[in-house]
Write a protein that holds these residues in place. Structure first.
Motif, short mmCIF file in Angstrom:
data_model
loop_
_atom_site.label_atom_id
_atom_site.label_comp_id
_atom_site.label_asym_id
_atom_site.label_seq_id
_atom_site.Cartn_x
_atom_site.Cartn_y
_atom_site.Cartn_z
N THR A 139 0.83 -1.22 0.00
CA THR A 139 0.00 0.00 0.00
C THR A 139 0.86 1.27 0.00
OG1 THR A 139 -1.79 -1.22 1.06
CG2 THR A 139 -1.91 1.17 1.20
N GLY A 163 -2.74 8.43 10.63
CA GLY A 163 -2.73 6.98 10.85
C GLY A 163 -1.29 6.53 11.03
N ARG A 164 -1.08 5.64 11.98
CA ARG A 164 0.30 5.20 12.27
C ARG A 164 0.37 3.68 12.41
NH1 ARG A 164 0.95 7.36 18.55
NH2 ARG A 164 -1.20 6.99 19.15
N HIS A 187 -2.44 11.10 14.50
CA HIS A 187 -3.12 9.90 15.02
C HIS A 187 -4.31 10.32 15.87
CE1 HIS A 187 -0.80 11.01 18.54
NE2 HIS A 187 0.25 11.08 17.73
N LEU A 193 -6.38 18.38 14.81
CA LEU A 193 -6.05 17.62 13.60
C LEU A 193 -6.41 18.39 12.32
CD1 LEU A 193 -5.05 14.92 12.39
CD2 LEU A 193 -7.38 14.07 12.59
N ALA A 206 -5.16 7.28 6.40
CA ALA A 206 -5.33 5.83 6.59
C ALA A 206 -5.81 5.58 8.01
CB ALA A 206 -4.00 5.10 6.34
N ILE A 207 -7.11 5.80 8.22
CA ILE A 207 -7.63 5.65 9.58
C ILE A 207 -8.77 4.63 9.70
CG2 ILE A 207 -6.86 7.88 10.46
CD1 ILE A 207 -9.44 9.14 9.84
N VAL A 227 -6.58 6.20 1.70
CA VAL A 227 -6.31 4.76 1.80
C VAL A 227 -7.52 4.00 2.36
CG1 VAL A 227 -4.74 3.04 2.78
CG2 VAL A 227 -3.87 5.29 2.17
N GLY A 228 -8.37 4.69 3.08
CA GLY A 228 -9.47 4.04 3.80
C GLY A 228 -10.42 3.24 2.92
N ASP A 241 -11.83 7.32 3.62
CA ASP A 241 -11.74 8.11 4.85
C ASP A 241 -11.96 9.59 4.56
OD1 ASP A 241 -11.09 5.86 6.28
OD2 ASP A 241 -8.93 6.24 6.33
N VAL A 261 -6.52 3.49 -4.13
CA VAL A 261 -5.35 2.80 -3.57
C VAL A 261 -5.51 1.27 -3.61
CG1 VAL A 261 -3.95 2.56 -1.48
CG2 VAL A 261 -4.78 4.82 -2.15
N GLY A 262 -6.75 0.78 -3.47
CA GLY A 262 -6.98 -0.68 -3.41
C GLY A 262 -6.39 -1.44 -4.60
P1 NAP Z 1 -5.47 0.72 11.85
O1 NAP Z 1 -4.38 -0.26 12.12
O2 NAP Z 1 -6.79 0.54 12.53
O3 NAP Z 1 -4.92 2.17 12.18
C1 NAP Z 1 -5.76 3.28 12.14
C2 NAP Z 1 -4.96 4.51 12.48
O4 NAP Z 1 -5.85 5.62 12.39
C3 NAP Z 1 -4.38 4.51 13.89
O5 NAP Z 1 -3.05 4.96 13.86
C4 NAP Z 1 -5.28 5.46 14.66
O6 NAP Z 1 -4.61 6.24 15.64
C5 NAP Z 1 -5.72 6.41 13.56
N1 NAP Z 1 -7.01 7.01 13.90
C6 NAP Z 1 -8.15 6.37 14.23
N2 NAP Z 1 -9.12 7.26 14.50
C7 NAP Z 1 -8.55 8.48 14.35
C8 NAP Z 1 -9.03 9.80 14.50
N3 NAP Z 1 -10.28 10.05 14.88
N4 NAP Z 1 -8.18 10.82 14.26
C9 NAP Z 1 -6.91 10.59 13.88
N5 NAP Z 1 -6.40 9.36 13.72
C10 NAP Z 1 -7.21 8.32 13.96
O7 NAP Z 1 -5.82 0.78 10.29
P2 NAP Z 1 -4.93 0.48 8.98
O8 NAP Z 1 -4.69 -0.99 8.90
O9 NAP Z 1 -3.81 1.42 8.86
O10 NAP Z 1 -6.02 0.82 7.88
C11 NAP Z 1 -6.56 2.12 7.75
C12 NAP Z 1 -7.62 2.12 6.67
O11 NAP Z 1 -7.00 1.78 5.43
C13 NAP Z 1 -8.74 1.10 6.84
O12 NAP Z 1 -9.93 1.64 6.29
C14 NAP Z 1 -8.28 -0.08 6.01
O13 NAP Z 1 -9.38 -0.87 5.55
C15 NAP Z 1 -7.64 0.65 4.87
N6 NAP Z 1 -6.61 -0.12 4.15
C16 NAP Z 1 -6.69 -0.09 2.80
C17 NAP Z 1 -5.74 -0.75 2.05
C18 NAP Z 1 -5.84 -0.68 0.57
O14 NAP Z 1 -5.19 -1.46 -0.11
N7 NAP Z 1 -6.63 0.23 0.03
C19 NAP Z 1 -4.71 -1.45 2.66
C20 NAP Z 1 -4.64 -1.44 4.06
C21 NAP Z 1 -5.60 -0.75 4.79
P3 NAP Z 1 -3.96 5.60 16.99
O15 NAP Z 1 -2.68 4.98 16.53
O16 NAP Z 1 -3.77 6.76 17.86
O17 NAP Z 1 -4.96 4.60 17.49
#
Ligand code: NAP
Length: 285
Positions: A139, A163-164, A187, A193, A206-207, A227-228, A241, A261-262
């Motif tokens: 990604t 996102g982290r 994050h 933010l 990416a959240i 990315v969401g 997102d 991105v998918g």
């Molecule tokens: P994740 O592991 O759940 O991480 C989410 C991140 O977002 C965390 O760092 C979290 O902060 C942050 N976050 C959550 N709520 C927030 C807010 N209100 N304000 C600011 N930051 C916030 O998710 P991920 O695996 O990175 O995936 C993120 C998204 O991308 C999902 O929708 C997933 O389905 C998608 N995705 C898409 C692909 C693709 O190929 N298109 C690939 C991978 C993932 P904290 O660290 O502080 O909790």
């Protein structure tokens, strides 16, 4: 400018297919990707089907191994050990998430680093942060491709990654840093933010929250990579997102969801598999 991930993925896969045909001619076989699916999660089944379709399209040998949800961790680790030892398997991917009784970290670590097409193995992650040769996670690799394709200058720009996670946010930030952007990682506990995000030249989100990024969070002329992958609670349709309709007129460049991105992530997976094969053949280091 709306950058179509579907189009960019098509171009990337065409390039991979051309290189696969050459490799086949030279080495007498195509790269072989093995995908392991444990259980019957419908989203995972659909992701695996997509990967298998792409693998066929580029001319790989591709095998999907499906195991029931109650398969033990040991059975999965034994299967991975077998695939690691098989010289004619070039890439191994275990579809995540795994059932709760299986430790994902142990499974990812068990995959041979040189066959880890997802780029999740701790050895690959360490190499990425040490700027050593490694398999890049798909990604984040796709995100940089989008920016390059759109002609967005990265060097010297302010990039904000919201996102982290280990698989998207952190490596995406690292790749932007390696291209000499000044990077802020935001994050869930970031204060103000909207202000942080609106100052970005490049905003990567990416959240995992539907339409979380609103127009006030996007600076005039920013490049926005969404990315969401979420379901819109109102329509039930796939959405990102970023509130695409609200933000598209402010952004200079934006990726849609779906079709952003998918598909590009899957195209980068194909490229990673080919690169694992070519590395084994000594063509790239
Ligand atoms: P994740 O592991 O759940 O991480 C989410 C991140 O977002 C965390 O760092 C979290 O902060 C942050 N976050 C959550 N709520 C927030 C807010 N209100 N304000 C600011 N930051 C916030 O998710 P991920 O695996 O990175 O995936 C993120 C998204 O991308 C999902 O929708 C997933 O389905 C998608 N995705 C898409 C692909 C693709 O190929 N298109 C690939 C991978 C993932 P904290 O660290 O502080 O909790």
């Amino acid at each position: 400018m709306i950058i179509s991930g579907t189009e960019l993925a098509k171009e990337t896969k065409q390039d991979v297919a051309r290189r696969v045909a050459e490799a086949k001619e030279k080495y007498g076989r195509a790269p072989h990707l093995v995908v392991i699916l444990v259980g019957e999660d419908p989203a995972s089944q659909s992701y695996v089907k997509g990967k298998s379709r792409d693998a066929e399209e580029v001319g790989f040998k591709n095998t999907t191994i499906v195991r029931p949800a109650e398969t033990s961790e040991k059975e999965i680790l034994d299967l991975i050990a077998e695939l690691n030892a098989d010289n004619e398997v070039d890439g191994i991917l275990v579809q995540l998430p795994l059932p709760r009784h299986i430790n994902e970290d142990r499974v990812i670590e068990a995959i041979a680093k040189e066959k880890d097409v997802d780029g999740f193995h701790p050895g690959n992650v360490a190499s990425l942060w040490q700027k050593l040769s490694c398999i890049l996670p798909c990604t984040p690799k796709g995100i940089i491709r989008f920016l390059d394709k759109a002609g967005v200058e990265i060097e010297g720009k302010k990039a904000v990654v919201i996102g982290r996670s280990n698989i998207v946010g952190l490596p995406a930030a690292k790749l932007l840093l390696d291209r000499n952007a000044t990077v802020t990682i935001a994050h869930s506990r970031t204060k103000d933010l909207a202000k942080v995000a609106s100052e970005a030249d490049i905003l990567v989100v990416a959240i995992g929250r539907p339409k979380f990024v609103t127009a006030d969070m996007v600076g005039e002329g920013a490049a926005v990579i969404d990315v969401g992958v979420n379901r819109d609670p109102e329509t039930g349709k796939l959405c990102g997102d970023v509130d695409f309709e609200a933000c598209k007129d402010k952004a200079s460049v934006i990726t849609p969801v779906p079709g952003g991105v998918g598909p590009m992530t899957r195209a980068c997976l194909m490229e990673n598999t080919l690169e694992c094969f070519l590395r084994k053949m000594g063509e790239i280091c």
